[in-house]
Design an enzyme around this catalytic site. Structure first.
Site, PDB file in Angstrom:
ATOM      1  N   ARG A 102      30.330  52.609  28.195  1.00  0.00           N
ATOM      2  CA  ARG A 102      29.203  51.984  28.884  1.00  0.00           C
ATOM      3  C   ARG A 102      27.920  52.698  28.500  1.00  0.00           C
ATOM      4  O   ARG A 102      27.845  53.915  28.550  1.00  0.00           O
ATOM      5  CB  ARG A 102      29.405  52.025  30.400  1.00  0.00           C
ATOM      6  CG  ARG A 102      30.626  51.200  30.805  1.00  0.00           C
ATOM      7  CD  ARG A 102      30.859  51.205  32.293  1.00  0.00           C
ATOM      8  NE  ARG A 102      32.124  50.531  32.573  1.00  0.00           N
ATOM      9  CZ  ARG A 102      32.709  50.498  33.766  1.00  0.00           C
ATOM     10  NH1 ARG A 102      32.122  51.100  34.788  1.00  0.00           N
ATOM     11  NH2 ARG A 102      33.849  49.867  33.931  1.00  0.00           N
ATOM     12  N   ASP A 130      43.890  53.031  34.291  1.00  0.00           N
ATOM     13  CA  ASP A 130      43.718  51.668  34.782  1.00  0.00           C
ATOM     14  C   ASP A 130      45.065  50.975  34.941  1.00  0.00           C
ATOM     15  O   ASP A 130      46.006  51.283  34.217  1.00  0.00           O
ATOM     16  CB  ASP A 130      42.874  50.902  33.757  1.00  0.00           C
ATOM     17  CG  ASP A 130      42.067  49.798  34.410  1.00  0.00           C
ATOM     18  OD1 ASP A 130      42.180  49.622  35.632  1.00  0.00           O
ATOM     19  OD2 ASP A 130      41.328  49.113  33.680  1.00  0.00           O
ATOM     20  N   HIS A 179      46.709  46.862  36.161  1.00  0.00           N
ATOM     21  CA  HIS A 179      46.497  45.512  36.674  1.00  0.00           C
ATOM     22  C   HIS A 179      47.841  44.914  37.037  1.00  0.00           C
ATOM     23  O   HIS A 179      48.742  44.866  36.200  1.00  0.00           O
ATOM     24  CB  HIS A 179      45.785  44.655  35.626  1.00  0.00           C
ATOM     25  CG  HIS A 179      44.415  45.163  35.315  1.00  0.00           C
ATOM     26  ND1 HIS A 179      44.135  45.889  34.181  1.00  0.00           N
ATOM     27  CD2 HIS A 179      43.264  45.113  36.026  1.00  0.00           C
ATOM     28  CE1 HIS A 179      42.864  46.245  34.204  1.00  0.00           C
ATOM     29  NE2 HIS A 179      42.307  45.802  35.305  1.00  0.00           N
ATOM     30  N   LYS A 202      38.171  45.262  48.618  1.00  0.00           N
ATOM     31  CA  LYS A 202      38.665  46.441  47.896  1.00  0.00           C
ATOM     32  C   LYS A 202      38.892  47.619  48.829  1.00  0.00           C
ATOM     33  O   LYS A 202      38.431  47.637  49.966  1.00  0.00           O
ATOM     34  CB  LYS A 202      37.683  46.818  46.788  1.00  0.00           C
ATOM     35  CG  LYS A 202      36.297  47.157  47.295  1.00  0.00           C
ATOM     36  CD  LYS A 202      35.401  47.573  46.136  1.00  0.00           C
ATOM     37  CE  LYS A 202      34.010  47.903  46.666  1.00  0.00           C
ATOM     38  NZ  LYS A 202      33.110  48.439  45.674  1.00  0.00           N
ATOM     39  N   HIS A 246      43.395  45.295  40.602  1.00  0.00           N
ATOM     40  CA  HIS A 246      42.947  46.390  39.733  1.00  0.00           C
ATOM     41  C   HIS A 246      43.179  47.689  40.489  1.00  0.00           C
ATOM     42  O   HIS A 246      42.892  47.760  41.682  1.00  0.00           O
ATOM     43  CB  HIS A 246      41.448  46.317  39.446  1.00  0.00           C
ATOM     44  CG  HIS A 246      40.947  44.982  39.005  1.00  0.00           C
ATOM     45  ND1 HIS A 246      40.599  44.724  37.707  1.00  0.00           N
ATOM     46  CD2 HIS A 246      40.714  43.833  39.677  1.00  0.00           C
ATOM     47  CE1 HIS A 246      40.166  43.477  37.603  1.00  0.00           C
ATOM     48  NE2 HIS A 246      40.224  42.910  38.788  1.00  0.00           N
TER      49      HIS A 246
END
Length: 615
Positions: free
Chosen positions: A330, A350, A352, A433, A479
């Site tokens: 980023r 990460d 999913h 979340k 996520h």
RNA sequence: GCCGACAUAGCUCAGUGGCUAGAGCGGCUGUUUUGUAAACAGCGGGUCGUGGGUUCGAAUCCCUCUGUCGGCUCCA
């Protein structure tokens, strides 16, 4: 009682901001005042000094002037004026910022930027009742528009210290004029002030950037670029141990490892919607072979959806869980980069999970249990924030699904006995979340793990599974990252432990110190090293031509958990008296162990990820 | 990106317009062969972050760029 004390402290800090403004007005009569609120450990005041730049060299002068005002013990006189009169006052005093605030109060009944924006857009603001009277505080010949509360007189403000000055945009908006923010801390007593300064001193000692250099964990190179830290062998051990732990926790629960390239065609993010939202944060990659526009991936979920989408899926297959610890890129604003806490190459642990609506609770439950285990092992307390939607229509997805999902989050959180609080309006637009905050050894709280439900991306990518009735259904995507960003986690963890890593993470678990450079000693050290390595341990031999004392010292400085001196005695007896790093030692007594027993015990500690020595 | 501070040896720092830029630690070499937090001696090591300017003279003053640090979320 506590409440009173807090209120008193708040009034003190507020008064200090006022006194500082008063002192600075004496020193620079032309100053224009912005706002002067109370903040976590003190206060600040935003001040426009025209072309005068103040620096911390001016602090003694300002502090001395403040001390004078405090010594004069001027009473704070509160008064109220009708708002129209207050506006006249601001004009007469030539205080344009106060004038702007007063106009806002008159027009919208608030000075909070968020509410003002809402008002401009015609949305009803929260505190919309019009203000008719405003409050002033006066001490000596200085009068300031201020809601208060203040203490009774300038002598009653406790202990303070000015800390720093920085630029701050008027009302936090980039196109507004920039003011100078003078920030100070304030406490009821001198003792508390000193304690706070000591804590800051301790934090400075533990600064991960300092320890990163001292313990040889990571470096930055001008040639590589800012926000792109390079990990040394020692630092890489830390990364890999953490990643291994996180991966283990998830693989145990049915996650499968996947792998994706680090670049993709821009089209992927146009479809996911990220291009519109994060376009300016993406690193662009130009192909010299084709006309395709590529970007460095700033997240992994769109890639992962394509693996899910590669086959028809049955309800029986769900949940399908992918895990990948991988780096995203980023293009953060350069001014925001620093150490490991804010970087441009971010490694996420990460994952999913694609599941049915009725599987949300079980999935969340499992992820929270993993997070709990991880943070218990790490030795940090977790607190959980459940972020829900509010009544506005800024959220995508079916309302009933939101409600059911939010409820499932809460049930799973309670089932895990996690300390939690709920906040409405904090959800992402695509789903509710859970954010997990870990508190470190100095009592600071850091956002680490997150679990996010996503009702939108599966739809955008047309993901589907076939249900019992042979109908196509859209899965829910979950996520989750347990560590969050490995780099940021390390910055927190290095400071939490002050570099004293537990045996399982220590880059160097055992250091052998040779008493002399004789062949026999070195051969023996080599034999022990081989034995240790066979048990998966990280051992280093210090065979430098230095005194034993010096080598012990070096080992202490590098915070090695176990240091063993090897010489004739050890060769003869086959036994070690390990020197155990103080924070992991359970008793002052160190006993002699056979080499095999010693190595096996350390290997066992490492495998069990225990925090204390069992020797 | 913006405001401010800072940038001297690998590290921590001294040197504020005037001789060849210094110290401690680390490194290397030698002596020493060391037993639980610093043996001794010698030797290396610097384009004073970059580029430009002022000056007889610049690490030192001015500008530029790069980087680092503190902030730019806290709302009378």
């Amino acid at each position: 009682m506590e409440g009173n004390k807090d209120q008193q402290l708040h009034a003190m800090r507020h008064s200090l901001a006022h006194i500082m403004a008063s002192a600075m007005k004496r020193l620079w009569p032309e100053i224009k005042l912005g706002v002067g609120p109370v903040v976590e450990h003190g206060f600040y005041y935003d001040i426009d000094l025209g072309d005068t730049a103040i620096s911390d060299a001016d602090f003694p002068k300002i502090e001395a002037e403040m001390q004078k005002i405090i010594a004069e013990n001027q009473p704070f006189e509160q008064s109220t004026k009708p708002i129209a009169e207050a506006i006249e006052w601001a004009k007469a005093e030539n205080q344009p910022y106060k004038l702007e605030l007063l106009h806002d109060l008159q027009r919208a009944g608030t000075t909070v930027a968020k509410d003002l924006d809402a008002e401009e857009l015609g949305i009803e603001a929260k505190a919309a009742s019009k203000v008719e009277q405003v409050s002033f505080y006066k001490n000596g010949d200085f009068t300031d528009l201020c809601r208060g509360p203040h203490v009774v007189s300038t002598g009653k403000v406790g202990a303070f210290k000015l800390m720093r000055v920085s630029g701050a945009y008027w009302r936090g908006k980039e196109n507004n004029p920039q003011m100078q923010r003078v920030y100070g801390i304030g406490f009821a007593t001198d003792k508390e002030l000193r304690q706070h300064l000591a804590m800051l001193e301790e934090a400075k000692k533990r600064d991960h950037r300092k320890l990163g250099q001292e313990l040889d964990l990571f470096v930055v190179s001008d040639l590589v670029g800012s926000g792109l830290p390079l990990f040394t062998p020692r630092g890489t051990v830390l990364r890999e141990e953490l990643i291994r732990f996180s991966n283990e926790l998830r693989e145990r629960n049915g996650f499968q490892k996947v792998f994706i390239p680090h670049i993709t065609k821009q089209a992927l993010y146009e479809k996911s919607g990220h291009w519109a939202k994060f376009g300016d944060e993406l690193f662009l990659v130009k192909s010299q072979e084709t006309s395709d526009s590529f970007v460095m991936k700033p997240m992994n979920c769109p890639h992962h959806t394509q693996i899910f989408a590669s086959q028809p899926r049955s309800y029986r297959d769900l949940p399908i869980r992918y895990l990948e610890t991988t780096t995203v890129y980023r293009d953060e604003k350069t001014g925001e980069l620093g150490g490991l806490s804010r970087v441009r190459a971010i490694t996420q642990d990460d994952s999913h999970a694609f599941c049915r609506k009725d599987q949300i609770e079980q999935e969340i439950n499992m992820l929270l249990a993993s997070a709990r285990e991880l943070y218990e092992t790490i030795g940090m307390n977790l607190r959980v924030r459940l972020s829900y939607r509010d009544e506005s229509d800024a959220y995508l997805g079916d309302q009933a699904l939101w409600e059911s999902a939010q409820n499932q989050l809460k049930v799973a959180t309670e089932a895990n006995n996690l300390e939690y609080f709920e906040e409405t309006g904090e959800a992402a637009f695509y789903g509710p979340k859970i954010d997990m905050m870990a508190s470190d050894a100095l009592g600071r709280e850091h956002q680490v793990a997150t679990v996010q439900l996503d009702f939108v991306m599966p739809e955008r990518f047309g993901l589907a599974y076939t249900d019992e009735q042979s109908e196509a259904q859209t899965p829910v995507m979950i996520h989750c990252a347990l560590l969050g960003s490995v780099e940021r986690f390390l910055s927190v963890y290095i400071e939490h432990t002050a570099g004293k890593f537990p045996v399982w993470m220590a880059p160097e678990q055992i250091r052998l110190i040779t008493v002399n450079q004789e062949d026999a000693t070195l051969t023996f050290a080599q034999k022990v090293t081989n034995q240790a390595q066979a048990l998966g341990l990280r051992v280093v031999t210090d065979n430098n031509n230095e005194s034993v004392g010096k080598k012990i010292r070096n080992s202490e400085i590098m915070k090695v958990p176990y240091t063993v001196v090897v010489g004739e005695k050890e060769i003869e007896t086959g036994e070690f008296v390990p020197r155990i790093r103080k924070d992991i030692a359970v008793s002052d007594r160190t006993e002699s162990r056979t080499i095999e027993e010693f190595l096996k015990t350390v290997a066992h500690e490492a495998k069990g990820r225990v925090s204390k020595s069992s020797l």
